[in-house]
Write an enzyme that holds these catalytic residues in place. Structure first.
Site, PDB file in Angstrom:
ATOM      1  N   GLY A 211     -68.678  35.999 -82.242  1.00 39.39           N
ATOM      2  CA  GLY A 211     -67.260  35.674 -82.157  1.00 39.39           C
ATOM      3  C   GLY A 211     -66.782  34.908 -83.370  1.00 39.39           C
ATOM      4  N   ASP A 212     -65.482  34.874 -83.542  1.00 42.98           N
ATOM      5  CA  ASP A 212     -64.846  34.124 -84.627  1.00 42.98           C
ATOM      6  C   ASP A 212     -64.328  32.817 -84.031  1.00 42.98           C
ATOM      7  OD1 ASP A 212     -63.064  33.039 -86.518  1.00 42.98           O
ATOM      8  OD2 ASP A 212     -62.478  35.009 -87.259  1.00 42.98           O
ATOM      9  N   PHE A 213     -64.900  31.675 -84.453  1.00 46.95           N
ATOM     10  CA  PHE A 213     -64.526  30.408 -83.801  1.00 46.95           C
ATOM     11  C   PHE A 213     -63.080  29.997 -84.069  1.00 46.95           C
ATOM     12  CE2 PHE A 213     -67.075  28.741 -87.572  1.00 46.95           C
ATOM     13  CZ  PHE A 213     -65.989  28.291 -88.329  1.00 46.95           C
ATOM     14  N   HIS A 231     -66.203  20.514 -93.586  1.00 41.54           N
ATOM     15  CA  HIS A 231     -65.937  20.257 -95.004  1.00 41.54           C
ATOM     16  C   HIS A 231     -65.522  21.514 -95.749  1.00 41.54           C
ATOM     17  CE1 HIS A 231     -69.935  22.014 -95.772  1.00 41.54           C
ATOM     18  NE2 HIS A 231     -69.482  22.205 -97.001  1.00 41.54           N
ATOM     19  N   ASP A 232     -65.802  22.685 -95.175  1.00 37.81           N
ATOM     20  CA  ASP A 232     -65.550  23.943 -95.868  1.00 37.81           C
ATOM     21  C   ASP A 232     -64.267  24.629 -95.400  1.00 37.81           C
ATOM     22  OD1 ASP A 232     -66.562  25.459 -97.956  1.00 37.81           O
ATOM     23  OD2 ASP A 232     -67.569  26.895 -96.648  1.00 37.81           O
TER      24      ASP A 232
END
Length: 319
Positions: A211-213, A231-232
């Protein structure tokens, strides 16, 4: 020097054959004697190698303890894959550091163009994904024990490692907490390849969900884990993710955050500040900044643990 010695597998060689001189090492790695000697001396100055006093007419070299534990490709906590990732992917960004500072943006597109690589082949090839996952897996293994033991999570029964990649953190968590079950959430392409990194007899307490969080519903859990994720992310994506986690939490649920926390005056640590120079979409923050952001999403910071190793950690609970 580190990247090059790692690429030539110098640390592996000296683990198997300690006490070689520069000429012998040059022959083994198929390089010039002059170049090899210069590289070895640089590695000694950096504490990666040491010279050994013997009756040998020429200086001989052996690994330091640091090299033995982290730089050999077959070491339990090997960072070899991560070092090669830095060499191949991050180091080229620093050749455009002047542009990065001037523009304040990522230089990945310039690097791609310089290498004449299409975006599709760079981002979507299975080989590129596998190299990246090897890098993340090796760095996660080094940090896993510190992350899993930073706080007492024994009162929780279920966890979700958001963006957990190969499950390195998840497997360490169930080792520390036998009653805990962990769901690793990551993109379908990552989950598909992650089985290559799983133990021969996978533990049923660790499961993987594709899945895409940022878009999909998060698995229900008592503990949500974010290791080197925030951080990204851009500010917008960061708040989307934290809002989703907050909505999924009931009062008393825990959020475990592990990042490199900057000093409040942003004077260090250098590993965080240098990481920031790669100009990702995101931003390096202090523990106070993260606490403030999490408070806005309904989390109260309970404890912060600073380490001298890879990552720091913060434990928060949903109010």
């Amino acid at each position: 020097a580190l990247f090059t010695a790692s690429k030539f597998c110098v640390f592996d060689l000296l683990h198997n054959k300690p006490g070689l001189d520069a000429e012998q090492i040059a022959q083994e790695i198929k390089a010039s004697v002059k170049g090899t000697e210069t590289l070895l001396e640089a590695c000694v100055s950096l504490g990666l190698l040491r010279t050994k006093d013997t009756r040998h007419p020429k200086p001989v070299f052996e690994n330091t303890e640091l090299a033995t534990h982290f730089l050999r490709s077959d070491a339990c906590f090997s960072l070899h894959a991560y070092i090669q990732h830095c060499n191949d992917t991050l180091w080229p960004l620093f050749s455009h550091l002047d542009s990065a500072v001037q523009e304040g943006t990522s230089q990945r597109e310039k690097v791609k163009k310089c290498k004449e690589m299409s975006e599709d082949s760079f981002c979507n090839s299975r080989e590129a994904k596998l190299r990246f996952m090897h890098a993340m897996h090796s760095s996660a293994k080094v940090a896993a024990t510190d992350v899993a033991t930073a706080f007492d999570l024994s009162s929780y029964k279920t966890a979700c490692d958001v963006g957990g990649c190969t499950g390195a953190i998840a497997y360490e968590l169930i080792k520390v907490y036998p009653e805990l079950s962990v769901t690793v959430l990551d993109l379908p392409a990552v989950v598909e390849i992650s089985e290559l990194f799983q133990r021969q007899h996978a533990d049923k307490r660790v499961t993987f969900k594709a899945g895409d969080f940022l878009k999909d519903e998060l698995p229900k859990a008592d503990v949500y884990i974010l290791v080197r994720i925030l951080h990204d992310l851009t500010d917008e994506k960061l708040h989307i993710l934290l809002r989703k986690i907050s909505d999924a939490c009931t009062p008393g649920c825990c959020l475990l955050l592990s990042e490199i926390f900057l000093e409040e005056n942003r004077s260090g640590p250098s590993r965080g500040l240098l990481q920031a120079l790669s100009m990702s979409e995101g931003k390096q923050r202090s523990a106070v900044e993260y606490s403030r952001i999490l408070k806005d999403h309904g989390f109260i910071t309970v404890q912060v643990k600073r380490t001298n190793n890879f990552l720091d950690s913060m434990m928060c609970v949903k109010a």
